[in-house]
Design an enzyme around this catalytic site. Sequence first.
Site, PDB file in Angstrom:
ATOM      1  N   LYS A 111       0.833  -1.211   0.000  1.00 54.67           N
ATOM      2  CA  LYS A 111       0.000   0.000   0.000  1.00 54.67           C
ATOM      3  C   LYS A 111       0.859   1.248   0.000  1.00 54.67           C
ATOM      4  O   LYS A 111       0.517   2.233  -0.652  1.00 54.67           O
ATOM      5  CB  LYS A 111      -0.944   0.004   1.204  1.00 54.67           C
ATOM      6  N   LYS A 206      -5.084 -10.940  -6.572  1.00 51.51           N
ATOM      7  CA  LYS A 206      -6.345 -11.179  -5.865  1.00 51.51           C
ATOM      8  C   LYS A 206      -7.385 -10.122  -6.246  1.00 51.51           C
ATOM      9  O   LYS A 206      -7.031  -8.998  -6.612  1.00 51.51           O
ATOM     10  CB  LYS A 206      -6.123 -11.254  -4.356  1.00 51.51           C
ATOM     11  N   LYS A 209     -10.647  -4.252  -3.884  1.00 47.61           N
ATOM     12  CA  LYS A 209     -11.446  -3.038  -4.032  1.00 47.61           C
ATOM     13  C   LYS A 209     -10.654  -1.951  -4.734  1.00 47.61           C
ATOM     14  O   LYS A 209     -11.223  -1.073  -5.365  1.00 47.61           O
ATOM     15  CB  LYS A 209     -11.835  -2.508  -2.650  1.00 47.61           C
TER      16      LYS A 209
HETATM   17  P1  TYM Z   1     -10.646  -5.912   4.074  1.00 47.14           P
HETATM   18  O1  TYM Z   1     -11.680  -4.853   4.278  1.00 47.14           O
HETATM   19  O2  TYM Z   1      -9.540  -5.646   3.112  1.00 47.14           O
HETATM   20  O3  TYM Z   1     -11.331  -7.257   3.661  1.00 47.14           O
HETATM   21  C1  TYM Z   1     -12.410  -7.790   4.401  1.00 47.14           C
HETATM   22  C2  TYM Z   1     -12.345  -9.301   4.411  1.00 47.14           C
HETATM   23  O4  TYM Z   1     -12.372  -9.805   3.072  1.00 47.14           O
HETATM   24  C3  TYM Z   1     -11.285 -10.681   2.870  1.00 47.14           C
HETATM   25  N1  TYM Z   1     -10.842 -10.576   1.472  1.00 47.14           N
HETATM   26  C4  TYM Z   1     -10.756 -11.606   0.625  1.00 47.14           C
HETATM   27  N2  TYM Z   1     -11.020 -12.914   0.782  1.00 47.14           N
HETATM   28  C5  TYM Z   1     -10.859 -13.713  -0.300  1.00 47.14           C
HETATM   29  N3  TYM Z   1     -10.466 -13.262  -1.520  1.00 47.14           N
HETATM   30  C6  TYM Z   1     -10.179 -11.961  -1.721  1.00 47.14           C
HETATM   31  N4  TYM Z   1      -9.808 -11.530  -2.931  1.00 47.14           N
HETATM   32  C7  TYM Z   1     -10.330 -11.055  -0.611  1.00 47.14           C
HETATM   33  N5  TYM Z   1     -10.168  -9.719  -0.472  1.00 47.14           N
HETATM   34  C8  TYM Z   1     -10.475  -9.445   0.817  1.00 47.14           C
HETATM   35  C9  TYM Z   1     -10.206 -10.222   3.836  1.00 47.14           C
HETATM   36  O5  TYM Z   1      -9.274 -11.239   4.108  1.00 47.14           O
HETATM   37  C10 TYM Z   1     -11.045  -9.832   5.038  1.00 47.14           C
HETATM   38  O6  TYM Z   1     -11.343 -10.969   5.821  1.00 47.14           O
HETATM   39  N6  TYM Z   1      -7.681  -5.349   8.095  1.00 47.14           N
HETATM   40  C11 TYM Z   1      -8.885  -5.986   7.607  1.00 47.14           C
HETATM   41  C12 TYM Z   1     -10.135  -5.604   8.371  1.00 47.14           C
HETATM   42  C13 TYM Z   1     -10.045  -5.727   9.856  1.00 47.14           C
HETATM   43  C14 TYM Z   1     -10.268  -6.903  10.623  1.00 47.14           C
HETATM   44  C15 TYM Z   1     -10.120  -6.513  11.975  1.00 47.14           C
HETATM   45  C16 TYM Z   1     -10.575  -8.208  10.285  1.00 47.14           C
HETATM   46  C17 TYM Z   1      -9.791  -4.725  10.734  1.00 47.14           C
HETATM   47  N7  TYM Z   1      -9.839  -5.191  12.009  1.00 47.14           N
HETATM   48  C18 TYM Z   1     -10.273  -7.429  13.010  1.00 47.14           C
HETATM   49  C19 TYM Z   1     -10.725  -9.125  11.326  1.00 47.14           C
HETATM   50  C20 TYM Z   1     -10.571  -8.730  12.663  1.00 47.14           C
HETATM   51  C21 TYM Z   1      -9.114  -5.576   6.166  1.00 47.14           C
HETATM   52  O7  TYM Z   1      -8.606  -4.578   5.712  1.00 47.14           O
HETATM   53  O8  TYM Z   1     -10.023  -6.328   5.486  1.00 47.14           O
END
Ligand code: TYM
Length: 303
Positions: A111, A206, A209
């Site tokens: 990032k 992958k 967004k």
């Molecule tokens: P974020 O918002 O990027 O993504 C949310 C969830 O979606 C999953 N994910 C995917 N799974 C499969 N294939 C993909 N292409 C894909 N893209 C995203 C992510 O693994 C995630 O589970 N830091 C985290 C959010 C967060 C969090 C937490 C999660 C903040 N605090 C505490 C669990 C517990 C994030 O940016 O996810």
Amino acid sequence: KKRVVSGVQPTGLVHLGNYLGAIKNWVALQDLYETFFFIVDLHAITLPYEAPQLSKSTRSTAAIYLACGIDSSKASIFVQSHVRAHIELMWLLSSSTPIGWLNKMIQFKEKSRKAGDENVGVALLTYPVLMASDILLYQSDLVPVGEDQTQHLELTREIAERVNNLYGGRKWKKMGGRGGSLFKVPEALIPPAGARVMSLTDGLSKMSKSAPSDQSRINLLDPKDVIVNKIKRCKTDSLPGLEFDNPERPECSNLLSVYQIITGKTKEEVVNECQDMNWGTFKATLTDALIGHLQPIQGNLLR
Ligand code: TYM
């Protein structure tokens, strides 16, 4: 009862990766465990953002949780920034987190490279400490996430162990402290399929967004004709038949996995059904399955 926590950032639209990697699996967990699902708006401000858009996305992400089947009578659903303790604990954990641990985080490296120096705020680096506090605050046992979060989960475990060693344990008990473990050391729950849904335009990256082209992802709220068009145009190859796990055919393996999960079939069933299909037939089958699966979710939002 075991405790489960997880969250999604309210940046942009929720896509099929977020759904298959995370949200879809939360639905089953809420019947078994004590669950906390939040919308991590504080994580979403680590890159430049627009405030009105952020509050809109925060609400729409919450609406998507509900539409996907997260039930507020079973799970606690809330906005991260509404519970101040997340940030308070973050500060305490920060003081026990070596900066070298954060410098190693792959997502930070990626990032920050993309954002350029001027846009790399300190919070982009300390982001995983906030994630650790989201988790440790609730003494969570399990954290259902996609594969891209495994490094952050490992860090969370290391922070918990370090704080337990530094401030828990016998040494402090003797001095009148609490003793014992301060934090439960949580475990990641990564789904066997769907943990890494790949881009529609490149089977080696992958689905995300932030990818500039919307053609690369299926958004949960994409209308029918958009899904038809995206699958029609998605990347394929010119080899005969269809197969899982051929490293030469990442797109093929990815689309078969997506089909497998949304139909609830086993891998063997998908192999039997699809191995002799050509791309045209499979794309039509996949499109129907996707639309069939997403329609009820979209319908819930319109109610
Ligand atoms: P974020 O918002 O990027 O993504 C949310 C969830 O979606 C999953 N994910 C995917 N799974 C499969 N294939 C993909 N292409 C894909 N893209 C995203 C992510 O693994 C995630 O589970 N830091 C985290 C959010 C967060 C969090 C937490 C999660 C903040 N605090 C505490 C669990 C517990 C994030 O940016 O996810």
